[in-house]
Design an enzyme around this catalytic site. Structure first.
Site, mmCIF file in Angstrom:
data_model
loop_
_atom_site.group_PDB
_atom_site.id
_atom_site.type_symbol
_atom_site.label_atom_id
_atom_site.label_comp_id
_atom_site.label_asym_id
_atom_site.label_seq_id
_atom_site.Cartn_x
_atom_site.Cartn_y
_atom_site.Cartn_z
ATOM 1 N N ASP A 1 14.371 1.193 -0.067
ATOM 2 C CA ASP A 1 14.606 2.249 0.924
ATOM 3 C C ASP A 1 15.720 1.881 1.889
ATOM 4 O O ASP A 1 16.217 0.758 1.907
ATOM 5 C CB ASP A 1 13.311 2.623 1.646
ATOM 6 C CG ASP A 1 12.797 1.551 2.593
ATOM 7 O OD1 ASP A 1 13.596 0.787 3.155
ATOM 8 O OD2 ASP A 1 11.577 1.495 2.777
ATOM 9 N N GLU B 1 9.355 -2.746 -5.359
ATOM 10 C CA GLU B 1 9.492 -1.384 -5.876
ATOM 11 C C GLU B 1 10.569 -1.280 -6.956
ATOM 12 O O GLU B 1 10.494 -0.424 -7.835
ATOM 13 C CB GLU B 1 9.757 -0.388 -4.728
ATOM 14 C CG GLU B 1 10.935 -0.700 -3.843
ATOM 15 C CD GLU B 1 10.574 -1.534 -2.605
ATOM 16 O OE1 GLU B 1 11.127 -1.247 -1.533
ATOM 17 O OE2 GLU B 1 9.788 -2.488 -2.725
ATOM 18 N N GLY C 1 0.813 -1.212 0.000
ATOM 19 C CA GLY C 1 0.000 0.000 0.000
ATOM 20 C C GLY C 1 0.843 1.257 0.000
ATOM 21 O O GLY C 1 0.429 2.301 -0.513
ATOM 22 N N GLY D 1 7.894 -1.721 2.109
ATOM 23 C CA GLY D 1 7.775 -1.049 3.392
ATOM 24 C C GLY D 1 7.350 -1.978 4.515
ATOM 25 O O GLY D 1 7.644 -1.724 5.678
#
Length: 167
Positions: free
Chosen positions: A112, A104, A27, A81
């Site tokens: 990240d 991603e 999300g 995430g």
């Protein structure tokens, strides 16, 4: 989380998904995409568009530095995430249904800082680089064997483990 750190009645933190399908299923990427599109259209400022990442990275840092025990029950999809949260707990726990990836990278984004840190700490540096660059999935026991979980338990024991931890 900060209130719980200061509250002596809170003995630790337990993170889990709301169902059996996913711990966290992307999300954050959807939100980032829409924020980016709104920024490109001039609907929001760069500060607003980047607020999501500032908050996510601040949360990851707080999790990494928690002074109380923290456990993530990674049942189901644990990607992007979601692993930023789970990987920064003291005890990320995998099961047969755990699916790890950094999807991603498949859409041209970068892994990240939270996940990159953990991928760089894997016993196999080559595997860490491969996962960071490919977005390839790892399943079940492979998540543990790669070093992305501290424990592996049978899926049917997740509920009893959670109950024992809460009590």
């Amino acid at each position: 989380i900060l209130r719980g750190v200061r509250d002596d009645s809170v003995k630790g933190f337990l993170f889990k998904g709301t169902g059996e399908r996913a711990f966290c299923a992307g999300g954050d990427i959807v939100s980032a995409y829409y924020a980016g599109m709104d920024f490109r259209k001039g609907n929001i400022s760069l500060d607003v568009a980047s607020l999501f990442f500032a908050e996510e990275y601040a949360l990851n840092r707080k999790l990494f530095h928690l002074s109380k025990p923290s456990i993530a029950l990674m049942r189901g999809i644990t990607m992007g995430g979601g692993y930023g949260i789970a990987g920064n707990t003291e005890f990320p726990v995998a099961c047969a249904e755990t699916v790890f990836a950094m999807p991603e990278t498949r859409i041209g984004f970068f892994v990240d800082i939270a996940a990159m840190y953990h991928l760089n700490q894997l016993p196999s540096k080559a595997l860490g680089r491969y996962l960071a660059m490919s977005g390839e999935n790892l399943y079940g026991r492979d998540v543990y064997d790669a070093g992305l979980a501290t424990h592996f338990i049978p899926s049917d024991q997740f509920d009893s483990l959670e109950a024992a931890l809460v009590s």
